[in-house]
Design a protein around this motif. Sequence first.
Motif, PDB file in Angstrom:
ATOM      1  N   ILE A   1      90.707  50.639 -13.060  1.00  0.00           N
ATOM      2  CA  ILE A   1      90.869  50.807 -14.496  1.00  0.00           C
ATOM      3  C   ILE A   1      91.049  49.425 -15.112  1.00  0.00           C
TER       4      ILE A   1
ATOM      5  N   ALA B   1      94.966  58.917  -9.465  1.00  0.00           N
ATOM      6  CA  ALA B   1      94.251  58.041 -10.393  1.00  0.00           C
ATOM      7  C   ALA B   1      93.972  56.668  -9.801  1.00  0.00           C
TER       8      ALA B   1
ATOM      9  N   TYR C   1      87.795  56.527 -16.521  1.00  0.00           N
ATOM     10  CA  TYR C   1      87.574  55.752 -15.297  1.00  0.00           C
ATOM     11  C   TYR C   1      87.936  56.559 -14.053  1.00  0.00           C
ATOM     12  N   VAL C   2      88.980  57.396 -14.158  1.00  0.00           N
ATOM     13  CA  VAL C   2      89.353  58.247 -13.026  1.00  0.00           C
ATOM     14  C   VAL C   2      88.256  59.269 -12.767  1.00  0.00           C
TER      15      VAL C   2
ATOM     16  N   TYR D   1      93.922  67.822 -11.659  1.00  0.00           N
ATOM     17  CA  TYR D   1      94.673  66.611 -12.002  1.00  0.00           C
ATOM     18  C   TYR D   1      96.168  66.914 -12.028  1.00  0.00           C
TER      19      TYR D   1
ATOM     20  N   GLN E   1      87.583  49.818  -5.943  1.00  0.00           N
ATOM     21  CA  GLN E   1      87.225  51.232  -6.058  1.00  0.00           C
ATOM     22  C   GLN E   1      86.138  51.591  -5.056  1.00  0.00           C
TER      23      GLN E   1
ATOM     24  N   ALA F   1      90.516  54.867  -8.972  1.00  0.00           N
ATOM     25  CA  ALA F   1      89.674  54.153  -9.937  1.00  0.00           C
ATOM     26  C   ALA F   1      90.139  52.719 -10.164  1.00  0.00           C
TER      27      ALA F   1
END
Length: 530
Positions: free
Chosen positions: A202, A197, A224-225, A244, A156, A200
Amino acid sequence: MKKKALVIIGVALTCGGVRAQDGLKNAAALSLPLTDKKIVVAHCMTNIIRYKGHKFEDSCNPDFFSPTGNITASIGGLTQVLPMEDTLLTGAPLDSAVAFDLRAARASGIDAFQFYYPLHTEAWDEIIEAYFRVSEALHIPFSFTFCISHPSGGTQADRVASFAGRINRIMDAVGRDNPRWLRTPDGRLVVYLWAGAGLADIPEGTGVGAGGSDADVPRTPAYYVARAFTDLATAVHERFACIYDINEQITSVKLNDILDYFPACWIWTLPYREHYIGNLVAATCAKRHRSFTGSAFCDFYTSKLLAKGTWNIFSAEGAAAAGLQKSDRKYIVTGLSYNFRKLWEFGIDHDVPVMNIITWNDYPEGHHLAPEINHNEGFSILLNYYKSVWKKEPSPYADRDVAIAFFKQYARATKPSPYDFTLVPVETGIDPASEDSVDVVTLLRKASTLTVNGQSVSVPAGMADTRFFQAQGPVQVAVGRNGASVLAFTTPAWITLHPLRTNRLTYSYSSEHRTFFAPLVGTHNLWPTP
């Protein structure tokens, strides 16, 4: 390359790098407005632009349009689109190509572009800078922003650093206070996601309603995003309002997880149907005090050839080598003008602040609005009309009569020969039989008689949609009133009983053809018959 869905992610920044869940979840900024006026934002494929030394990608390169005389002749030609700008701009500098794009987009009712922005495409940044430069020099009112798209590879921190370095360079070059940045009334930079997404990291096993933890506090994927986009915003010294994307028939649980951390959503190429997913998204956004933004797409049929059963795109050479048996094309039934009209009407009914157009120039996926030999100006006229209704302004066609024809160039039961590709539907819901017709939309000052290929019906004043039999040959459209001719045209493209190759692109043509294109191209006839 796939396209995007507009979901506004309003990520609240926290002071001093604080990562407490309460600093992100349901933050006050998530309920703030996205815009103080209604705007149309189109997804723009940054690299799909033609200028000297810069060709179109293979899947929309006119070099591979002809069924003969090129390396894809063995499959009857790779591409089925002919963008107008390839004819005009093969020897033009970048700024001239950008100027044409901006003028055409404004003529089509577009107010802003969100640029498709993946990692490892540094060469594209000069194109984005050119849009700022040209719109300012030519005084073309337009706004711009980024659409962070399917980041992958590294950590990330690596992905954030890569995006931040590029975005900082662009913002420093064009000016951080440049009024052309797409911003919210409170100054946040609107940033779109399309499969974003992946920015991130995750944790493994994280899911909505289960698993995942940070400092022993349960987390969901959207947390997390949101945290990753907060890191990106910090790295570019901005506050973000992220939109989003919704690319699936989403569940209520997952949607609410997203709206815990983001201010709005936009829907990608999910067609209008009886149980349209927009109903759930709009109602949930209203309940959660988030911004629901509308989306509309006019068509979906891939000129790109894909490895069978995948989204892996063949180059021209690869497509020729794979042949018909190892490849397929994706499509969505859109009912000619039906899907575009119904999605616009849905956005109007919900009084959305933003209408997202999918897309401006993704010729390879066939949902482009930019001038091209199949779509011509038909969908742009519809956009301008619906935009006036949405904004409660006079119709741009109030002073004249308009008719637009939409059709497929052969019936769905007709088998192309010899180049018959496998078609794979990626969404369902609209009756395929609706495309076996000629769909004529009229915008009339008074009630009139509409005649298509010799069949006449009465149509009312205002907007009307009328279906006719899909007969072989050119489509001849005429409108008469009180015994006098009001308008008449014949489409350059014909409906055929013997198609050479698979082609499910929607064709449109209208009485506005010359009026629409003359300011862009002058008096030259740029269109061969498709």
